[in-house]
Design an enzyme around this catalytic site. Structure first.
Site, mmCIF file in Angstrom:
data_model
loop_
_atom_site.group_PDB
_atom_site.id
_atom_site.type_symbol
_atom_site.label_atom_id
_atom_site.label_comp_id
_atom_site.label_asym_id
_atom_site.label_seq_id
_atom_site.Cartn_x
_atom_site.Cartn_y
_atom_site.Cartn_z
ATOM 1 N N ILE A 161 0.835 -1.201 0.000
ATOM 2 C CA ILE A 161 0.000 0.000 0.000
ATOM 3 C C ILE A 161 0.869 1.250 0.000
ATOM 4 O O ILE A 161 2.008 1.223 0.495
ATOM 5 C CB ILE A 161 -0.971 -0.001 1.214
ATOM 6 C CG1 ILE A 161 -1.940 1.193 1.154
ATOM 7 C CG2 ILE A 161 -0.228 -0.093 2.527
ATOM 8 C CD1 ILE A 161 -3.092 1.114 2.160
ATOM 9 N N CYS A 162 0.327 2.327 -0.553
ATOM 10 C CA CYS A 162 0.943 3.649 -0.555
ATOM 11 C C CYS A 162 2.154 3.682 -1.494
ATOM 12 O O CYS A 162 2.019 3.451 -2.668
ATOM 13 C CB CYS A 162 1.280 4.062 0.877
ATOM 14 S SG CYS A 162 1.625 5.824 1.097
ATOM 15 N N ALA A 163 3.333 3.962 -0.990
ATOM 16 C CA ALA A 163 4.543 3.970 -1.820
ATOM 17 C C ALA A 163 5.085 2.567 -2.036
ATOM 18 O O ALA A 163 5.827 2.319 -2.989
ATOM 19 C CB ALA A 163 5.615 4.839 -1.162
#
Length: 181
Positions: free
Chosen positions: A102-104
Site C-alpha cells: 500500500i501507498c509507496a
C-alpha cells in the site's frame, strides 16, 4: 492461511501497518510483524515505535501465505534496499502466493518486475516506478495474487481486502459489524 507477515522498515506508515495488523487479527488471522532492520524495535514515519514479533531471519519466507508491505517513504526505501526481502517477494509472487502493498510500497514491487502484466495502484508520484503494469488509480486493486492500496486513507479498505483473502467474506462481515461499519 497460516503464515501472514507484515514487514516493517524504519519509516513505515503507521496507519497502514497497524490497520492491516488490527483488522487481520480481529478476523482471527495469525499475523506476525517482521523487522527488516537490525533491531526488533522499528520506528514509524510518525515516531511510533513498534516492537516486531520477529526479525527477518526468523520468518519462514518459503512457507509464507501472504506478505504485506506498508508504505511510508522511509519504510519503502528500506524494503527496496533489502535484497533478502526483495528476493522473497519475487519468489512469493512467482509461486502465486499473496503479495500485498500500500501507498509507496507498490513501487518496490514495480521496480523489481513483480507487477509485470498486472493492474495495481500506488500513491501519486510513484507511477514512474510501476514498471510494466497498468496503474488504475483506484483505492484498492486486486489482480490475482497481488493486492495494492493507494494510500493512508485507504488503509481500512486495503485491510479488509487482505482479510477477505485470508479468512473469507463472512469473517469480513463479522469484523465490520464488530467495528460498527
Amino acid at each position: 492461511m497460516k503464515n501472514i507477515y507484515v514487514f516493517l522498515g524504519e519509516g513505515f506508515e503507521t496507519i497502514e501497518a497497524l490497520t492491516a495488523i488490527d483488522v487481520l487479527r480481529r478476523g482471527g488471522a495469525d499475523v506476525k510483524t517482521v523487522s527488516i532492520m537490525n533491531d526488533i524495535r522499528v520506528l514509524s514515519s510518525h515516531n511510533v515505535e513498534i516492537k516486531a514479533d520477529i526479525m527477518l531471519d526468523e520468518a519462514d519466507l518459503e512457507n509464507s501465505d501472504m506478505m504485506i508491505l506498508p508504505g511510508g517513504l522511509g519504510g519503502t526505501n528500506n524494503i527496496k534496499a533489502n535484497e533478502k526481502l526483495v528476493s522473497a517477494l519475487k519468489k512469493q509472487a512467482a509461486a502465486g502466493k499473496f503479495v500485498c502493498a500500500i501507498c509507496a510500497a507498490p513501487s518496490a514491487l514495480g521496480i523489481n518486475g513483480i507487477l509485470k502484466g498486472k493492474k495495481a495502484t500506488v500513491y501519486p508520484g510513484f507511477e514512474n516506478e510501476m514498471l510494466e503494469c497498468k496503474v488504475t488509480g483506484k483505492n484498492v486493486v486486486k489482480d490475482g495474487n497481488i493486492i495494492t492500496g493507494k494510500g493512508p486513507g485507504m488503509a481500512l479498505e486495503f485491510a479488509f481486502a487482505l482479510l477477505e483473502e485470508a479468512k473469507g467474506k463472512d469473517i469480513v462481515k463479522q469484523v465490520k459489524a464488530g467495528m460498527l461499519l
